[in-house]
Design an enzyme around this catalytic site. Structure first.
Site: not given
Ligand code: KE4
Length: 431
Positions: A145, A240, A268
């Site tokens: 993701y 990523d 994060k």
């Molecule tokens: P954000 O846009 O949520 O800050 O980051 C996206 C993203 C990008 N790359 C990786 C590897 C990620 O895990 C994420 C977002 N992680 C999720 C949890 N698996 C955020 C939680 C959510 O979507 O509420």
């Protein structure tokens, strides 16, 4: 059964105001049933819901809270930053300080651009890779993701080497067909795709340790192979590291595995719990980003000084000697304890762990990609989740998320977690 009446009342009200009652889908507990907890506050390794129940927290805001909640240095630093104003839309010294910390930690990142989320980071990195190479296609891996930008809301087409199809309504098929989705850990599929589309591929984007199908580690030679194949094909390798950055070590996954990507996406932990994302790489590529170059990307609150302060304090604490050894010891103790408790109860599980990042899958085979992750028994996971929650252990409400251990988790917290898990596994065996 713990009283969660106020959470329930708030959730009913939230559902009238917010889609699904939440501002991010995974928070809605749809994979595990029941209503989400409304959290009133956090302190150290614990969160407290609006009904006053305490939980040992392994969501840690999905990774950022590696120091634990309301760390005194972070809250004091933020109070000081806020006292001077919250946002100026102009350069501030804190952006330089955090940029310096990150570029010193990640040699592959000579220049960096701060944004407000991981999604913005990966979306911008994809645009930059397309501009730098003059190519349009992107390779990603099933189960990884990279946020919700259109180019990444794509699932594999009919066959592994076919062009992607949208995984969400609203994503134009014309765009998703520029994304090729391959099986994680399958280097042969990457080799074939590059042979078929090589001159059209702008980048391969990968979670160097996948954490969005549950935690799945790169197999021997996978990351090295990606580095070599992308270099031969003239496309960029994008790591990523939104989750792995400053989680696996101060040098991220690229330092942990000794791989030099062309671009790195972060989020994060570098925001210390406030909204920060970033993308960066060598100057030759980053100089294309506006206003140096023609690749446009912007953001009202990018580099926000208050968010920068949270990141600066967090990284400065993580930089201290021995920190990642402490995280490894905590992760090893918890991971081994959970696996042992399941084994003793006769429940089939597979634990995937690196440092303080892990997932417990309810299956007996090894989990090395999305197909094997999907073989995990999701009903068993949901039962486990709720049994743990009822005993004060707050896990991510999905089999396909990660468990995060922080520096605030004490040995007692971990042993309590293992004890509760042991009782849960025995109850699961009974019925
Ligand atoms: P954000 O846009 O949520 O800050 O980051 C996206 C993203 C990008 N790359 C990786 C590897 C990620 O895990 C994420 C977002 N992680 C999720 C949890 N698996 C955020 C939680 C959510 O979507 O509420």
């Amino acid at each position: 059964m713990t009283n969660r009446n106020r959470s329930r009342e708030m959730y009913e009200q939230a559902c009238r105001l917010l889609p699904g009652g939440v501002n991010s889908p995974v928070r809605a507990f749809q994979a595990v049933g029941g209503n989400p907890l409304f959290i009133e506050r956090g302190q150290g390794a614990r969160v407290y819901d609006v009904d006053g129940n305490a939980y040992i927290d392994y969501v840690c805001s999905w990774g950022p809270l590696i120091l634990g909640h309301a760390h005194p240095a972070v809250t004091a630093g933020l109070a000081g930053a806020i006292a001077g104003g919250t946002s100026f839309g102009a350069p501030t010294e804190r952006e330089l300080v955090l940029a310096g910390l990150i570029t010193d930690a990640l040699p592959s990142v000579e220049k960096i651009r701060f944004v407000n989320s991981g999604t913005e980071a990966t979306m911008s990195a994809a645009r930059l890779a397309r501009a730098f190479t003059g190519r349009q296609k992107i390779i990603k891996f099933a189960g990884c993701y990279h946020g919700h930008a259109d180019s990444f809301l794509v699932q594999a087409g009919s066959g592994a080497l076919t062009l992607g199809v949208p995984s969400s309504p609203g994503v134009p098929p014309g765009l998703s067909s520029l994304t090729i989705v391959l099986p994680y850990n399958d280097l042969d599929s990457v080799r074939e795709a590059l042979q078929q589309w090589g001159s059209e591929i702008a980048a391969v984007i990968v979670e160097p340790v996948a954490a969005n199908m549950g935690v799945v580690l790169p197999g021997p030679g996978f990351l090295d192979g990606l580095r070599q194949l992308t270099r031969e094909a003239g496309c960029l390798l994008i790591f990523d590291e939104v989750i792995t950055g400053f989680r696996l070590g101060f040098g991220g996954a690229q330092g942990y595995y000794g791989i030099t990507p062309d671009l790195t996406c972060l989020g994060k932990i570098i925001g210390g719990g406030l909204p920060v994302g970033a993308y960066g790489g060598r100057t030759e590529i980053m100089k294309l980003v506006a206003p140096d170059g023609p690749v446009y990307q912007a953001g009202t609150l990018s580099g926000n000084p208050v968010a920068m302060e949270a990141g600066i304090i967090t990284l400065n604490l993580l930089k201290q000697p021995g920190i990642y050894q402490q995280l490894e010891e905590r992760g090893e103790h918890l991971g081994q304890g959970l696996a042992k408790a399941a084994r003793e109860a006769g429940i089939d599980t597979t634990l995937n762990r690196v440092g303080s990042l892990m997932s417990l899958f309810f299956c007996s085979e090894s989990v090395t990609d999305l197909d094997s992750a999907l073989k995990s028994n999701q009903e068993q996971f949901a039962r486990y989740f709720n049994l743990m929650l009822n005993e004060g252990i707050y896990l991510a409400p999905s089999q396909f998320e990660a468990l995060f251990v922080s520096l605030a988790h004490t040995r007692e917290d971990l042993d309590q977690t293992i004890k509760v898990a042991g009782r849960a596994f025995l109850q699961m065996r009974e019925n």
